[in-house]
Design an enzyme around this catalytic site. Structure first.
Site, PDB file in Angstrom:
ATOM      1  N   ARG A 188      11.975  -5.108   4.347  1.00  0.00           N
ATOM      2  CA  ARG A 188      11.540  -3.918   3.878  1.00  0.00           C
ATOM      3  C   ARG A 188      12.512  -2.848   4.767  1.00  0.00           C
ATOM      4  O   ARG A 188      12.588  -3.120   5.830  1.00  0.00           O
ATOM      5  CB  ARG A 188      10.222  -3.392   3.559  1.00  0.00           C
ATOM      6  CG  ARG A 188       9.394  -3.397   4.912  1.00  0.00           C
ATOM      7  CD  ARG A 188       8.034  -3.212   4.606  1.00  0.00           C
ATOM      8  NE  ARG A 188       7.209  -2.928   5.794  1.00  0.00           N
ATOM      9  CZ  ARG A 188       5.819  -2.800   5.628  1.00  0.00           C
ATOM     10  NH1 ARG A 188       5.200  -2.998   4.445  1.00  0.00           N
ATOM     11  NH2 ARG A 188       5.043  -2.614   6.803  1.00  0.00           N
ATOM     12  N   ARG A 228      -0.298  -8.532  13.250  1.00  0.00           N
ATOM     13  CA  ARG A 228      -0.874  -7.370  12.503  1.00  0.00           C
ATOM     14  C   ARG A 228      -1.721  -8.212  11.261  1.00  0.00           C
ATOM     15  O   ARG A 228      -2.722  -7.721  10.908  1.00  0.00           O
ATOM     16  CB  ARG A 228       0.235  -6.720  11.816  1.00  0.00           C
ATOM     17  CG  ARG A 228       0.888  -5.815  12.820  1.00  0.00           C
ATOM     18  CD  ARG A 228       2.411  -5.229  12.229  1.00  0.00           C
ATOM     19  NE  ARG A 228       2.388  -4.454  11.112  1.00  0.00           N
ATOM     20  CZ  ARG A 228       3.419  -4.196  10.441  1.00  0.00           C
ATOM     21  NH1 ARG A 228       4.684  -4.652  10.776  1.00  0.00           N
ATOM     22  NH2 ARG A 228       3.400  -3.359   9.367  1.00  0.00           N
ATOM     23  N   ARG A 235      11.490  -0.416  10.470  1.00  0.00           N
ATOM     24  CA  ARG A 235      10.435  -0.498  11.419  1.00  0.00           C
ATOM     25  C   ARG A 235      10.446  -1.177  12.643  1.00  0.00           C
ATOM     26  O   ARG A 235      10.717  -2.641  12.359  1.00  0.00           O
ATOM     27  CB  ARG A 235       9.134  -0.414  10.930  1.00  0.00           C
ATOM     28  CG  ARG A 235       8.592   0.889  10.038  1.00  0.00           C
ATOM     29  CD  ARG A 235       7.243   0.739   9.236  1.00  0.00           C
ATOM     30  NE  ARG A 235       6.195   0.100  10.060  1.00  0.00           N
ATOM     31  CZ  ARG A 235       5.110   0.052   9.496  1.00  0.00           C
ATOM     32  NH1 ARG A 235       5.070   0.330   8.110  1.00  0.00           N
ATOM     33  NH2 ARG A 235       3.955  -0.597  10.085  1.00  0.00           N
ATOM     34  N   ARG A 277      -9.252   1.304   9.052  1.00  0.00           N
ATOM     35  CA  ARG A 277      -9.166  -0.148   9.238  1.00  0.00           C
ATOM     36  C   ARG A 277     -10.084  -0.882  10.225  1.00  0.00           C
ATOM     37  O   ARG A 277      -9.869  -2.095  10.501  1.00  0.00           O
ATOM     38  CB  ARG A 277      -7.884  -0.273  10.138  1.00  0.00           C
ATOM     39  CG  ARG A 277      -6.439  -0.517   9.315  1.00  0.00           C
ATOM     40  CD  ARG A 277      -5.365  -0.402  10.114  1.00  0.00           C
ATOM     41  NE  ARG A 277      -3.959  -1.079  10.067  1.00  0.00           N
ATOM     42  CZ  ARG A 277      -2.954  -0.627   9.237  1.00  0.00           C
ATOM     43  NH1 ARG A 277      -2.973   0.840   8.915  1.00  0.00           N
ATOM     44  NH2 ARG A 277      -1.827  -1.050   9.318  1.00  0.00           N
ATOM     45  N   LYS A 317       0.979  -1.206  -0.011  1.00  0.00           N
ATOM     46  CA  LYS A 317       0.116  -0.162  -0.113  1.00  0.00           C
ATOM     47  C   LYS A 317       0.790   1.069  -0.095  1.00  0.00           C
ATOM     48  O   LYS A 317       0.686   2.223  -0.687  1.00  0.00           O
ATOM     49  CB  LYS A 317      -0.933   0.051   1.420  1.00  0.00           C
ATOM     50  CG  LYS A 317      -2.072  -1.090   1.421  1.00  0.00           C
ATOM     51  CD  LYS A 317      -2.719  -0.808   2.700  1.00  0.00           C
ATOM     52  CE  LYS A 317      -2.190  -0.864   3.799  1.00  0.00           C
ATOM     53  NZ  LYS A 317      -1.637  -2.224   4.254  1.00  0.00           N
TER      54      LYS A 317
END
Ligand code: AMP
Length: 227
Positions: free
Chosen positions: A136, A181, A170, A97, A22
């Site tokens: 990432r 998550r 992160r 969400r 996203k």
């Protein structure tokens, strides 16, 4: 005041589990269409870093991979949406969400006569998400996203976009937190696919391919949804 249809700011929502891409796609759409990417995750991380009351309340919840309270997130989003750079249009990345957030967004947009152009669902296999997320990292200077396997900068350690050399990962991008998550996504966010389908604005795209192929599909959806 009701905004005229021709000048109404575009509202695009990106739906998909963590790791679906996203953020990457939102940034590409931002560059191509001039809309502003609004990531509630980024806004919350900034609040945590600044030590605001919202940030203090959100920190532990985010580290556990759970959802921050609707009240906090809606307030943050409402304030950000009112800023002048959102006048052309916004790409909502990671919001809403929950159904309550979706209803709050409908109310907020209703106040200014705005409408959702499209809610785009990025369809991916959960099994691939852990690898995507674990690899990432982003440029600390401009936020450009990279990945150990899928998207390295042309010169190792140097951002292609701004030339910065500080990269960061992160805290919640680790295997255990990713599992929570994903669970939160399926329990609380996936029902929004039916919510937006019911409103006639749902679009879906296969998000398992290459970044540029997905970007091409997304751009086509956005062009149709905003013309
Ligand atoms: P993201 O950067 O979108 O992956 O979000 C990182 C974390 O911020 C999530 O795991 C949640 O803890 C929190 N978060 C971001 N957006 C929301 C939201 N709309 N509602 C609740 N929590 C959120």
């Amino acid at each position: 005041m009701t905004t005229d249809v021709m000048t109404r700011p575009a509202v695009l929502i990106l739906l998909g589990p963590p790791g679906a891409g996203k953020g990457t796609q939102a940034r590409m759409l931002e560059d191509e269409f001039g809309y502003v990417q609004l990531s509630t995750g980024d806004l919350l991380r900034a609040a945590v870093a600044a030590g605001t009351p919202a940030g203090l309340a959100a920190k532990a919840v985010m580290e556990a991979g759970q959802l921050v309270s609707d009240e906090i997130v809606i307030n943050i989003l409402r304030d950000r949406l009112a800023e002048p750079d959102c006048a052309k249009g916004v790409i909502l990345d990671g919001f809403p969400r929950t159904t309550l957030q979706a209803e709050a967004l409908d109310d907020l947009l209703g106040e200014t006569g705005q409408k959702i152009n499209a809610a785009i669902s990025l369809e991916v296999d959960d099994a691939a998400m852990v690898e995507r997320i674990s690899g990432r990292y982003t440029c600390a200077g401009c936020g450009e996203g990279y990945h150990d396997s899928f998207k390295q900068p042309a010169k190792a350690g140097t951002c292609d976009k701004c030339g910065g050399t500080e990269m960061k990962r992160r805290a919640d991008d680790n295997a255990e937190t990713v599992a929570s998550r994903l669970e939160a996504y399926h329990a609380q966010t996936a029902p929004l696919i039916a919510y937006y389908s019911g409103k006639g604005v749902l679009k879906s795209t296969n998000a398992m391919g290459g970044i540029d192929d997905i970007a091409r599909d997304m751009a086509a959806i956005v062009t149709t949804a905003t013309s």
